[in-house]
Design a protein around this motif. Structure first.
Motif, PDB file in Angstrom:
ATOM      1  N   LEU A1211      61.195  73.019  43.203  1.00 20.06           N
ATOM      2  CA  LEU A1211      59.812  72.547  43.220  1.00 20.06           C
ATOM      3  C   LEU A1211      58.933  73.494  44.023  1.00 20.06           C
ATOM      4  O   LEU A1211      57.806  73.817  43.611  1.00 20.06           O
ATOM      5  N   ALA A1212      59.429  73.957  45.158  1.00 22.46           N
ATOM      6  CA  ALA A1212      58.647  74.886  45.973  1.00 22.46           C
ATOM      7  C   ALA A1212      58.450  76.206  45.232  1.00 22.46           C
ATOM      8  O   ALA A1212      57.354  76.789  45.259  1.00 22.46           O
ATOM      9  N   GLY A1213      59.497  76.695  44.577  1.00 24.70           N
ATOM     10  CA  GLY A1213      59.347  77.927  43.805  1.00 24.70           C
ATOM     11  C   GLY A1213      58.368  77.772  42.673  1.00 24.70           C
ATOM     12  O   GLY A1213      57.592  78.691  42.377  1.00 24.70           O
ATOM     13  N   ALA A1214      58.365  76.616  42.017  1.00 22.30           N
ATOM     14  CA  ALA A1214      57.398  76.382  40.947  1.00 22.30           C
ATOM     15  C   ALA A1214      55.977  76.353  41.501  1.00 22.30           C
ATOM     16  O   ALA A1214      55.040  76.854  40.870  1.00 22.30           O
ATOM     17  N   CYS A1215      55.805  75.779  42.678  1.00 17.79           N
ATOM     18  CA  CYS A1215      54.477  75.756  43.298  1.00 17.79           C
ATOM     19  C   CYS A1215      53.986  77.175  43.591  1.00 17.79           C
ATOM     20  O   CYS A1215      52.834  77.518  43.292  1.00 17.79           O
ATOM     21  N   LEU A1216      54.853  77.990  44.169  1.00 20.37           N
ATOM     22  CA  LEU A1216      54.438  79.356  44.470  1.00 20.37           C
ATOM     23  C   LEU A1216      54.191  80.144  43.187  1.00 20.37           C
ATOM     24  O   LEU A1216      53.285  80.990  43.131  1.00 20.37           O
ATOM     25  N   SER A1217      54.968  79.889  42.158  1.00 24.93           N
ATOM     26  CA  SER A1217      54.744  80.562  40.880  1.00 24.93           C
ATOM     27  C   SER A1217      53.379  80.213  40.310  1.00 24.93           C
ATOM     28  O   SER A1217      52.650  81.088  39.826  1.00 24.93           O
ATOM     29  N   ILE A1218      53.023  78.943  40.385  1.00 27.01           N
ATOM     30  CA  ILE A1218      51.693  78.537  39.917  1.00 27.01           C
ATOM     31  C   ILE A1218      50.615  79.150  40.799  1.00 27.01           C
ATOM     32  O   ILE A1218      49.561  79.574  40.315  1.00 27.01           O
ATOM     33  N   GLY A1219      50.877  79.197  42.109  1.00 22.19           N
ATOM     34  CA  GLY A1219      49.900  79.809  42.993  1.00 22.19           C
ATOM     35  C   GLY A1219      49.636  81.262  42.668  1.00 22.19           C
ATOM     36  O   GLY A1219      48.493  81.718  42.663  1.00 22.19           O
ATOM     37  N   LEU A1220      50.685  82.021  42.378  1.00 16.46           N
ATOM     38  CA  LEU A1220      50.501  83.426  42.021  1.00 16.46           C
ATOM     39  C   LEU A1220      49.847  83.566  40.656  1.00 16.46           C
ATOM     40  O   LEU A1220      49.016  84.457  40.449  1.00 16.46           O
ATOM     41  N   ARG A1221      50.244  82.700  39.716  1.00 16.78           N
ATOM     42  CA  ARG A1221      49.689  82.796  38.354  1.00 16.78           C
ATOM     43  C   ARG A1221      48.202  82.487  38.339  1.00 16.78           C
ATOM     44  O   ARG A1221      47.424  83.099  37.614  1.00 16.78           O
ATOM     45  N   TYR A1222      47.770  81.520  39.135  1.00 21.33           N
ATOM     46  CA  TYR A1222      46.373  81.095  39.140  1.00 21.33           C
ATOM     47  C   TYR A1222      45.669  81.518  40.422  1.00 21.33           C
ATOM     48  O   TYR A1222      44.722  80.866  40.861  1.00 21.33           O
ATOM     49  N   ALA A1223      46.125  82.595  41.024  1.00 22.52           N
ATOM     50  CA  ALA A1223      45.535  83.050  42.287  1.00 22.52           C
ATOM     51  C   ALA A1223      44.055  83.359  42.099  1.00 22.52           C
ATOM     52  O   ALA A1223      43.664  84.101  41.199  1.00 22.52           O
TER      53      ALA A1223
END
Length: 1731
Positions: A1211-1223
């Motif tokens: 879940l944390a990795g998915a959050c960071l992935s979304i953060g980078l994708r939609y930075a």
């Protein structure tokens, strides 16, 4: 001398090394087998796999067996390791109909275990012991042990006593094997009949009868019922054996049996009888009677099948040659029964071993095989024969399919012997390959011309026997036992060379015509034309020779041709003529050669193009075309030929990029079909069809109806990365430092309250609150409970304990303050830059704010504050705005303290991040480094690298490598460099070489990831390996597999090895000593494999705790945004309990991040996407864990701790992935989702803290805190620069926590998140470019330090690299009349992407703009300001504006607006109540003066922008339609541009320009107004292209297949045709003094009478040849042989034809020369009396 093997390495089963790595005892009965990776793939991928010979990309996988252990490895890493309770007898792969996945079958004496790659397991018990098994195409063949009691498991076999059994389903029991004898099916009960080989791909088996000593070949059959002794046994799909062939006589048992292919690509079963030193083959397709003899035999002691000589893509069974070891020790490569060449071990191997005799060949997979030498060593070798030159490979591909096998073998053998070793990929170049190929052909043509009339005519076989190659390669094999073809010595038979050259000519001519249909191959086409011209002359095919001279008259030499008629007169294939005839409907479509109609063949491009034209214009049907071409059609309805053509293009994956490769004239009919279907295509077409038509709206609608539809990128529009240039206006000045009031300490944030920031965040106090929470220069409040029973010492202890906790928070505040004040200050050159103090003292509000200092006895305060002071210096320096010319070397030196300090070290790093350090001289850098102060050195290395990012500056490179001991030469004195310096140096190297894919740097960094521990026990190896991995990712950033020169490094495999573990391979060991540099001391970075490091003795095993994070991030950065599913599969989340045991939970987080970076387009800000990342086993375990709280049972065998740990990390990795994708996007969906998960982690942590249930303690609080930090950081990255109020409330709450389990790293994360939320005071945000995402990933690395001095896993200085990801995107609106910043509503439109359709939304300025690549349009709207519409370029990846850049569309972020008369600003009148009257008056004025505003559209770019935002069109307008360059060409470009953009046909612009310039260049050359240009080189091809365009124009609107008007203006083409006629008339006028009597040119008479072209010497003769060739092509003059033949027909029919009127001959001449234009026939009639 034979060809040398390409030796990969000395071979040893990897499983043996893997077992040794885990400490397993050595075994005496180890066994293994190698196999193609396609065998382990599911049906559809591996059954009919594609095999490309010579591609160099093959690898093999291995199954290793030792006692009860089976190891499956691939790419030098272990995929699976199976440990059984009993001894493993054998293992193999097989396929069964019961499962779509292949099965790994492991045989034990009493059972069979099957495993699938996905992890499914099944066991089949046996009633009696089994001893062996063999794979079948669908099932297994099992052999019962000799000592076992006979048994049967089915009623049919109760009394059979069968020895062999079949297993077709892994859930059923084995069944007795039967054979067909005399038409009856019965069990195989003869124990002497032993199965020795089966094929897993073909339904064949081989047995050996030990009594008769005979081999038998069986075919595996299936039936629904079988008979045994008159009884019918009910069994569906039973297998039995049908005898195909039985050996006559007796022979020892074959040592090797395998499948190969014959010349006709039919399978062969080959037997190697080692005792008899003989190899014989049985041809399976012939199925001879039992009495028949073998197909052929040769002498051999060992042989293996190998893919070597077939350079083409094959489906199903590949072309398998043989590598044969002769009795004399020589190794031959055979294709069928014929040897091609010999192979020897290279000299380097011979020098190492001292032995050169090959003893055995074994373990072949595709192009690789093992070679066993007499020394006992085994070498893994590869056989490569295919050149890398495109034109040479195309020719060989066609020859392999078009020539007879004997001729192709001779061609390939001669090519190999022409220059030995030249065709190896490692040594070949394009020019050398073509020189070798053309040299061979030219030699043959020379021998043909010199010898053809001196010797008698030889048959093809006799010619080959007498050739030099046969004599030089003679060996003791029978020469005439098996003939290639009959040897009839007729008088008309051509000689050997002539017969072969004729086949070569006919085949390569099709390649030549294939090149003609691809403008990208025109640059190579003339080379092939020159060669084919020589071959045609040599074989007296003068029509072919004339064909090539017509196309390239200036380079192809014309020969004096005899009057001997060519055999192929009138049969020469010309694709331009073929298509033109289709358009003009001159004659029916004729059948094309078989080579052109072959699917997936060497001429697939021609097949597709010609097939499209026949579908569009021909009379064939959809199922079968008259030409014989087979075309694939996409599913969908087609009611006319145009729609069928679109479906054909989609079915053949023919997109717009392919359409651009066609000559512009040929592309017109296909574009016409696309344009005709664009308006209303059928509703059931696939998405690709709509994309091809330019209907993206329909494409996405269609994709939504079909779940699982793949991404559509086939027909993506071609865009240039250009941008318009607009006037530049200076932005609002950045404020200077404001000194604090007297008596107040500076907090470094006084300057943040600018008019822009105040307007940005309104009248609330959020900026004040952020300034308060990030202030570190004031004592912090310490609040303790004043309990009456607490003594003073206890109270002081409580205050100190709380102060220590608050001190950790204070030391982390510079991270957030640096982001908050980023690029917001211009310094005063007369003053030093003040650095705020870092105050760790506290104040007691309950005691009138009395100050309490931190107790120095409780800990080392100096060490506690050292690195926080470094970060404080960075934060102070980050305030400076980049790009200021005021920052000079003098000012930097002026700020240098007398003694080195941590603060100044951080200040230097911040200057580098803003590229200010580039002004320092080399002597200044040396002085800093000479201080030998580690923090200063770190700041200099990182700062200088950031300032020179991506430049590969040599001086910088030397300085950085000085701090990497691995690069020191042997004689270099040993330096004691701390791990911090080495890690910083590695990261600096990555920044310096960012995106370069520099080979040497890549190899060094790749090796440094796996650096072995040295004598320095304090070395922070985790941080070092991580820095090396991230640096490697930066060097290869986003390059994926496209990086040139890195393919042989096998980066993916080696990184996979570092991620998944295993022992170091011999190849890896060799690379460490021979690879990275020329120094032999490269090994200094690794020391010996068995050295110890601290408390760890690793040996050759990879320490995953050290190497896995760096390798994971390296792979992610290398393949960032490539959407490479193959590489992403290597980072798959473990989906089995077994796999979870081998991956740490925090590594799962990294894997998910890396996978998301690679599959960039698949990341979505939805709950569904996040949950899709969680494997089913983890999701089910979490559900069970939640159910256990309600009293439900939990599976006792599950490791719930591991599963729940993995769950939260996913879940944390998915959050960071979304953060980078939609930075930096401020995406509402992403913000809601990330905030939800931040609250989720807070809730989970509170439950874990309560300890009310045992299940709550499965995830520790530290892990949950880390996940929470990752979630809030991701949230702040998405909302960067927005100052989102709800997010600020969440972060403020997290900052207020003062729990004992909150460590320094947690405070740092919260501080960074606050700073990101107000990045640059709200003026900056983050970009999503490759470099920006990489910098963010480094900065947000989810492993936070536990204390301020913790650099073990991640150097804290790397946290500041987020600066490299920032981008100024805050747009402000300024009233042009007042010069004040004002509010203004802006309407923004986003481009349509694969994730969303075109979106329009409104914001109020000042606001953050979307990224440049996403924003399509910005419009100033609202009633108070005049509307202003701005459109931007698509796919522009540059920032909106950069410091020092001129011409950006927003003038540095300031958009000027004009307020309407009577309207007030939104600040003065928010709701508009004060301007209603003025608005009413204004409406009246506008009605009375409706015409007072007229748009000025005189500028070309503005006019083009009104129709299209295509950057290529805008660039064309700027470059070719500028008013500063007026002329005929510029006027034409302007008209063509307006025509294309106004009619929405931008693709036709290149057609207009191409046709116009080709004719114009010819005019200029003839009239002497211009010089010879490259376009004249292809002038004849351009003429043919123009003729096809004219034919299309005539057919458009008249042909039912081409409905609607022509895409291109008819008048334009007619004018070009008229100008072409004028050119030729002007050229002919020069040949006649009397222009009134203008007849055919003299060159035409000479050409038709004696095949003579104008001479070639001199420039004037060259233009005559060129013009005559253009004349012949334009007028459609037939071949001279056809004219001669027609003349003979006329003479026979009309004896006195010469006395008749010329016009009376025209009808007969037209019938004899069909397709010839009438005026050309008239010209020929003038020439007939002279022929």
């Amino acid at each position: 001398m034979g060809r040398a093997f390409c030796v990969l390495s000395e071979f040893e089963p990897f499983g043996r090394r893997a077992e040794a790595a885990v400490g397993a005892a050595a075994g005496s009965n180890d066994s293994y087998f190698l196999f193609d990776p396609g065998v382990a793939r599911a049906h559809g991928d591996g059954v009919e796999q594609a095999v490309v010979s010579g591609c160099g990309n093959h690898y093999e996988e291995e199954i290793f067996i030792r006692d009860n252990v089976v190891v499956w490895s691939a790419g030098h890493h272990v995929r699976k390791r199976f440990s059984a309770s009993s001894t493993v007898l054998k293992a193999c792969w097989c396929s069964m109909e019961s499962t779509p996945e292949p099965l790994l079958c492991i045989l034990h004496s009493n059972s069979l275990s099957t495993y699938t790659p996905s992890g499914e397991f099944n066991s089949v018990p046996f009633s009696s012991a089994m001893s062996s098994m063999w794979p079948m195409p669908s099932g297994l063949l099992l052999q019962r042990a000799a000592e076992a009691v006979p048994y049967s498991v089915s009623p049919a076999a109760e009394t059979s006593g069968s020895v062999y059994f079949t297993l077709q389903h892994n859930l059923e029991e084995p069944e007795a094997l039967c054979v067909e004898v005399s038409g009856r099916i019965q069990s195989l009960v003869d124990s002497d009949e032993q199965i020795i080989w089966t094929s897993g791909r073909l339904p064949y088996a081989v047995s050996y009868h030990s009594g008769r000593k005979q081999h038998t070949v069986w075919e595996v059959k299936s039936t629904n019922s079988r008979l045994e002794q008159g009884r019918t046994l009910e069994r569906s799909n039973s297998m039995y054996l049908l005898q195909c062939w039985r050996e006559q006589g007796s022979n020892p048992q074959a040592a090797q049996v395998f499948i190969a292919t014959d010349d006709d690509r039919e399978p062969l079963v080959c037997f190697v009888i080692k005792d008899a030193k003989r190899l014989f083959a049985i041809k399976l397709s012939r199925a001879p009677e039992p009495a028949a003899d073998v197909a052929w035999s040769i002498s051999a002691v060992s042989a293996v099948p190998i893919v070597a000589s077939q350079p083409t893509l094959r489906r199903g069974l590949p072309r398998l040659d043989m590598l044969v070891l002769a009795p004399d020790g020589n190794v031959f490569l055979y294709t069928g029964r014929y040897p091609l060449c010999t192979y020897v071990l290279p000299a380097s191997v011979l020098q190492q071993t001292g032995q050169h005799r090959v003893e055995k060949l074994l373990d072949s997979v595709n192009t690789r095989a093992n070679v066993l030498t007499s020394s006992g060593k085994i070498y893994r070798c590869i056989v490569e024969l295919i050149p890398s030159s495109g034109i040479t490979r195309s020719c060989l591909l066609a020859l392999s399919e078009g020539l007879r096998p004997s001729f192709y073998r001779f061609v390939l053998g001669s090519l190999m012997e022409f220059k030995p070793g030249q065709l190896n990929k490692t040594d070949s170049s394009f020019d050398k390959d073509w020189s070798a190929f053309s040299g061979i052909m030219m030699q043959w043509t020379g021998e043909r011309r010199s010898d053809s009339y001196k010797h008698r005519s030889l048959s093809s076989w006799e010619f080959l026997l007498q050739s030099n190659r046969h004599r030089n390669g003679s060996h003791p094999y029978p020469s005439r036992r098996y003939e290639l073809c009959p040897t009839h010595n007729s008088k008309n038979e051509r000689s050997g060379y002539s017969s072969m050259l004729l086949e070569v000519l006919e085949t390569l001519h099709l390649v030549y015509e294939d090149f003609k249909l691809d403008v990208l191959r025109w640059g190579e086409m003339w080379k092939l034309g020159v060669l084919l011209n020589s071959i045609a002359v040599a074989v007296e095919e003068y029509d072919y020779a004339d064909h090539y001279v017509r196309d390239f008259p200036t380079v192809v030499t014309s020969r004096v041709m005899s009057n001997v008629s060519s055999r192929s007169s009138g049969l020469i294939i010309n694709h331009f003529t073929w298509i033109e005839n289709l358009l003009r409907k001159k004659h029916a479509t004729s059948r094309l050669p078989a080579l052109l109609t072959k699917e997936d063949g060497s001429l697939d491009w021609s097949r597709k193009v010609l097939g499209f034209f026949e579908v569009l214009l021909g009379s064939g049907n959809r199922d079968k075309l008259l030409s014989g071409i087979c075309i694939k059609f996409a599913p969908g309805t087609a009611t006319n030929a145009e729609q069928m053509t679109v479906l054909a293009m989609v079915g053949e994956r023919f997109g717009l990029s392919h359409l651009d490769r066609l000559p512009c004239g040929l592309s017109l009919p296909l574009r016409h079909a696309l344009n005709s279907c664009r308006e209303s295509p059928p509703a059931d077409w696939p998405p690709d069809a709509y994309i091809l038509l330019g209907r993206e709206d329909l494409a996405y609608m269609s994709a939504s109806r079909k779940s699982g539809a793949k991404d559509v990128t086939m027909a993506a529009q071609y865009m240039l990365h250009l941008r318009p240039t607009l006037p530049f206006t200076e932005r609002e000045p950045i404020p200077s430092e404001t000194p604090p009031m007297e008596g107040q300490a500076s907090d470094g944030m006084e300057h943040i309250f600018t008019p822009s920031a105040t307007l940005r965040f309104g009248s609330d106090l959020r900026l004040n609150e952020v300034r308060r929470v990030l202030c570190s220069s004031k004592p912090v409040a310490v609040r303790t409970a004043n309990a009456p029973d607490v003594s003073d010492p206890d109270l002081v202890a409580q205050q100190q304990a709380q102060l220590w906790q608050l001190a950790q928070r204070t030391t982390a505040l510079p991270f957030g303050r640096g982001a908050f004040t980023l690029s917001t200050l211009r310094p005063l050159l007369t003053e030093a830059l003040p650095i705020p103090k870092l105050v760790l003292a506290g104040r007691l509000p309950s005691q009138h704010d009395a100050t309490v200092n931190l107790d120095v006895n409780a800990g080392n305060v100096s060490e506690f504050t050292s690195w926080p002071e470094f970060h404080n210096g960075v934060a102070a320096g980050l305030r400076l705005a980049p790009g200021q010319a005021k920052i000079t070397r003098t000012w930097i030196v002026y700020n240098k303290p007398d003694e080195p300090s941590y603060e100044h070290a951080g200040f230097l790093m911040s200057l580098g991040l803003h590229k200010h350090l580039a002004v320092l001289a080399a002597t200044d850098v040396f002085r800093y480094l000479a201080q030998e102060h580690d923090p200063t050195t770190v700041g200099i290395l990182l700062g200088m690298a950031a300032a020179h990012r991506g430049t590969m500056d040599p001086a910088m490179s030397k300085m950085l490598y000085l701090h990497i001991p691995a690069r020191h030469p042997p004689s270099f004195p040993e330096l004691e460099l701390s791990s911090l310096l080495q890690s910083a140096a590695l990261m600096a190297v990555g920044l310096l070489y960012q995106g370069s894919a520099h080979r040497l740097t890549t190899e060094i960094l790749l090796a440094e990831i796996g650096r072995k521990p040295g004598s320095d026990s304090s070395l922070d190896r985790e941080g070092y390996a991580l820095a090396a991995g991230v640096a490697l990712g930066l060097v290869t950033l986003g390059r994926g597999k496209d990086a040139w020169g890195l393919a042989d490094l096998q980066i993916e495999d080696r990184l996979r090895h570092y991620m998944c573990g295993g022992s170091e391979t011999s190849d890896e060991y060799r690379r460490r000593f021979d690879g990275a540099s020329g120094f032999s001391s490269v090994s200094k970075s690794f020391d010996d494999q068995n050295q110890t490091g601290g408390q760890v003795m690793e040996g050759s095993i990879v320490n995953l705790d050290v190497t896995a994070p760096g390798a994971t991030l390296a792979l992610a950065l290398m393949f960032m945004k490539t959407n490479d599913h193959v590489v992403a599969a290597r980072l798959a989340i473990p989906d089995t309990h077994f796999a979870l045991e081998y991956v740490r939970p925090d590594f799962i987080l990294l894997r998910l991040i890396a996978r998301s970076l690679i599959l960039w387009d698949s990341v979505q800000a939805t709950e569904e996407w996040i949950q899709s990342q969680v494997p089913d086993i983890i999701r089910q375990a979490v559900v069970q864990a939640k159910g256990s709280d309600a009293g439900a049972d939990v599976t006792p065998d599950l490791d719930m701790e591991a599963l729940t740990q993995a769950h939260v990390n996913i879940l944390a990795g998915a959050c960071l992935s979304i953060g980078l994708r939609y930075a930096g996007t401020a995406n509402a969906e992403a913000q809601t989702l990330l905030q939800h998960y931040a609250l989720y982690f807070m809730k989970e942590k509170s439950q874990a803290a309560s300890g009310t249930s045992p299940n709550d303690r499965r995830v520790d609080r530290g892990t949950l805190e880390t996940c929470l930090d990752v979630a809030v950081l991701s949230l702040s990255v998405v909302m960067a620069g927005t100052g989102h109020l709800e997010t600020l409330r969440l972060l403020r709450y997290l900052r207020q926590r003062n729990d004992t389990d909150i460590v320094y790293g947690n405070h740092m994360a919260v501080s960074l998140a606050i700073g990101f939320l107000f990045l640059g005071g709200g003026s900056l945000t983050f970009s999503t470019s490759n470099g920006a995402v990489a910098a963010l990933l480094i900065s947000l690395y989810p492993r936070f330090p536990t204390s301020p001095n913790d650099h073990r896993c991640h150097l804290q200085a790397f946290r500041h690299l987020y600066v490299l990801a920032t981008e100024a995107r805050c747009v402000q609106t300024m009233d042009v009349d007042t010069g004040l910043l004002v509010y203004a509503p802006l309407e923004m439109t986003l481009h349509e992407t694969s994730l969303h359709c075109e979106t329009t939304f409104s914001r109020v300025s000042p606001c953050i703009l979307p990224e440049r690549s996403a924003l399509k349009r910005v419009r100033v709207c609202g009633p108070r300001y005049w509307s202003q519409d701005m459109q931007f370029l698509l796919s522009e990846t540059k920032p909106w504006w950069e410091h020092g850049e001129t011409g950006d569309p927003f003038n540095g972020g300031v958009l000027y607006v004009k307020r309407k008369v009577g309207a007030r600003s939104y600040a003065d009148d928010p709701i508009g109540s004060r301007s209603l009257l003025s608005r009413a008056l204004q409406r009246v004025l506008v009605d009375e003066n409706a015409d007072f505003t007229i748009r000025d559209q005189s500028k070309v770019d503005e006019l083009v922008g009104a129709f299209s935002s295509d950057p290529s069109l805008l660039a064309f307008a700027h470059l070719f339609c500028s008013s500063s360059f007026r002329g005929e060409f510029q006027d034409f470009c302007l008209l063509a541009l307006f025509e294309c953009v106004s009619m929405d046909k931008p693709a036709l612009l290149q057609t207009y320009i191409g046709l116009y310039t080709s004719v114009e260049a010819l005019i200029n050359r003839v009239t002497g107004r211009g010089n010879c240009s490259e376009s004249l080189f292809y002038a004849c091809l351009a003429v043919q292209n123009l003729k096809v365009s004219l034919a299309y124009c005539g057919a458009a609107g008249h042909d039912p297949a081409l409905q609607g008007p022509s895409l291109i203006q008819r008048t334009f083409l007619v004018s070009l045709a008229k100008r072409m006629d004028d050119i030729l008339t002007h050229w002919k006028c020069r040949r006649f003094e009397d222009r009134e009597q203008l007849g055919p040119p003299p060159e035409l008479i000479s050409y038709l009478s004696s095949h003579t072209w104008p001479r070639e010497s001199g420039s004037s003769e060259d233009i005559q040849r060129l013009m005559f060739a253009c004349y012949v092509s334009w007028e459609g003059v037939p071949q001279p042989a056809l004219v001669t033949k027609a003349l003979l027909e006329i003479q026979q029919s009309i004896p006195d034809w010469s006395k008749q009127d010329r016009n009376s001959l025209l009808p007969m001449l037209a019938s004899l020369l069909p397709g010839t234009p009438p005026r050309t026939l008239l010209q020929i009639t003038y020439c007939l009396p002279l022929l």
